[in-house]
Write a protein that holds these residues in place. Structure first.
Motif, PDB file in Angstrom:
ATOM      1  N   LEU A  72       0.856  -1.184   0.000  1.00  0.00           N
ATOM      2  CA  LEU A  72       0.000   0.000   0.000  1.00  0.00           C
ATOM      3  C   LEU A  72       0.886   1.225   0.000  1.00  0.00           C
ATOM      4  O   LEU A  72       1.683   1.427   0.917  1.00  0.00           O
ATOM      5  CB  LEU A  72      -0.907   0.015   1.241  1.00  0.00           C
ATOM      6  N   GLN A  73       0.783   2.030  -1.029  1.00  0.00           N
ATOM      7  CA  GLN A  73       1.555   3.257  -1.129  1.00  0.00           C
ATOM      8  C   GLN A  73       0.652   4.441  -0.803  1.00  0.00           C
ATOM      9  O   GLN A  73      -0.372   4.640  -1.459  1.00  0.00           O
ATOM     10  CB  GLN A  73       2.141   3.422  -2.526  1.00  0.00           C
ATOM     11  N   GLN A 115       0.229   8.068  -1.218  1.00  0.00           N
ATOM     12  CA  GLN A 115       0.733   9.163  -2.028  1.00  0.00           C
ATOM     13  C   GLN A 115       0.473  10.506  -1.323  1.00  0.00           C
ATOM     14  O   GLN A 115      -0.510  10.650  -0.595  1.00  0.00           O
ATOM     15  CB  GLN A 115       0.047   9.167  -3.399  1.00  0.00           C
ATOM     16  N   SER A 123      -1.313  -4.796  -5.271  1.00  0.00           N
ATOM     17  CA  SER A 123      -0.674  -3.601  -4.744  1.00  0.00           C
ATOM     18  C   SER A 123      -1.649  -2.445  -4.860  1.00  0.00           C
ATOM     19  O   SER A 123      -2.385  -2.329  -5.836  1.00  0.00           O
ATOM     20  CB  SER A 123       0.606  -3.301  -5.524  1.00  0.00           C
ATOM     21  N   TYR A 124      -1.641  -1.568  -3.854  1.00  0.00           N
ATOM     22  CA  TYR A 124      -2.625  -0.499  -3.768  1.00  0.00           C
ATOM     23  C   TYR A 124      -1.946   0.850  -3.610  1.00  0.00           C
ATOM     24  O   TYR A 124      -0.859   0.953  -3.042  1.00  0.00           O
ATOM     25  CB  TYR A 124      -3.564  -0.727  -2.581  1.00  0.00           C
ATOM     26  N   SER A 125      -2.605   1.870  -4.102  1.00  0.00           N
ATOM     27  CA  SER A 125      -2.147   3.241  -3.949  1.00  0.00           C
ATOM     28  C   SER A 125      -3.280   4.053  -3.328  1.00  0.00           C
ATOM     29  O   SER A 125      -4.410   4.036  -3.835  1.00  0.00           O
ATOM     30  CB  SER A 125      -1.765   3.832  -5.313  1.00  0.00           C
ATOM     31  N   GLU A 140      -4.677   7.595  -2.669  1.00  0.00           N
ATOM     32  CA  GLU A 140      -4.534   8.947  -3.195  1.00  0.00           C
ATOM     33  C   GLU A 140      -5.634   9.835  -2.626  1.00  0.00           C
ATOM     34  O   GLU A 140      -6.685   9.332  -2.199  1.00  0.00           O
ATOM     35  CB  GLU A 140      -4.618   8.931  -4.722  1.00  0.00           C
ATOM     36  N   VAL A 146      -3.462  -0.979  -8.225  1.00  0.00           N
ATOM     37  CA  VAL A 146      -2.467  -0.581  -9.220  1.00  0.00           C
ATOM     38  C   VAL A 146      -2.444  -1.552 -10.397  1.00  0.00           C
ATOM     39  O   VAL A 146      -2.364  -1.133 -11.559  1.00  0.00           O
ATOM     40  CB  VAL A 146      -1.067  -0.499  -8.562  1.00  0.00           C
TER      41      VAL A 146
END
Length: 266
Positions: free
Chosen positions: A138-139, A141, A200-202, A204, A223
């Motif tokens: 998990l990013q 941003q 994988s997740y972002s 925002e 993603v």
């Protein structure tokens, strides 16, 4: 004295309690680390919380009691509403513990944490890492401010949210997937419920501010598939400041962890 408050224990399993000697070893190791060795206040606060659990774990621990015992406030005049020293220092302790367990203590078999909204320590036994296990990512941003004012508020919200997400996910233990949260200026490991999936997740978001109103719009992006998995809008009718950042971060984190707990749609 046995300490049985262990995060993430199964409802059907009897957790092995922590005995005094084990807890004292954990405390000594923390206090000797570079993050705590040069911070006398943090060391005193952590030591007090541990000793309280060992001695009087059934007695409620209050902000007022900590202020008097650790920060030497005068009982005759001390008012927690006017003097936020305990809330501020416990918040610093949460962040230091989180930082320690992602650096010097990442392989420690026992983890200590202070859940948001509490002054009591949580003691957790960590399961050994499984070789070759798959870890979703998990990013978080940096959020964007889309009004003329509010850049500082937006950056502060991201900082607050990164801490809340780490604390929340880290204390959710399962037998399956884990998640790596790549926050601004840090990389944090945390556990998420098994239904979160293996992608994988972002995360925002954008922020709009007015003199007496704030709106944060947040989206969780898958993603690999390029699609929105979850989104939400969070409004606060109050001036933007640290209290509003904390309030929004808590709501966003609670909603996101709720999404993972229920599972995502395929």
């Amino acid at each position: 004295m046995l300490i049985k408050r262990i995060a993430g224990s199964s409802a059907h399993a009897v957790p092995e309690p922590f005995v005094r000697e084990e807890v004292e070893r954990v405390l000594a190791q923390l206090l000797a680390s570079p993050l705590f060795a040069k911070s006398r206040r943090m060391g005193s606060l952590l030591g007090f919380l541990v000793e309280h659990d060992l001695q009087v774990s059934n007695i409620p621990l209050t902000e007022h009691a900590i202020g008097i015992a650790v920060f030497r406030r005068d009982p005759a005049v001390y008012c927690t509403g006017d003097d936020p020293v305990v809330r501020v220092q416990v918040g610093r302790l949460r962040r230091k513990l989180a930082s320690y367990y992602t650096t010097h203590g990442q392989h420690d078999p026992v983890r200590l944490s202070v859940p948001a909204g509490s002054y009591r320590l949580v003691y957790e036994r960590r399961s050994p890492k499984v070789a070759g296990a798959h870890h979703p990512v998990l990013q978080l941003q940096p959020f964007t401010c889309i009004t003329l004012d509010g850049d500082d508020f937006t950056r502060g919200l991201c900082e607050e949210l990164s801490c809340r997400l780490f604390q929340s996910f880290e204390q959710t233990q399962t037998h399956a997937n884990h998640i790596l949260m790549n926050m601004p200026r840090s990389s944090l490991k945390a556990a998420v419920p098994a239904r979160a999936g293996r992608g994988s997740y972002s995360l925002e978001g954008s922020v709009r501010v007015e003199p007496a109103r704030v709106r944060a719009s947040v989206r969780l992006i898958d993603v690999a598939q390029g699609r929105i998995r979850w989104s939400g809008q969070f409004d606060r009718k109050q001036p933007y400041g640290i209290a509003t950042q904390e309030d929004l971060a808590e709501s966003i984190c609670r909603s996101l962890t709720g999404y993972f707990a229920l599972g995502s749609d395929d």
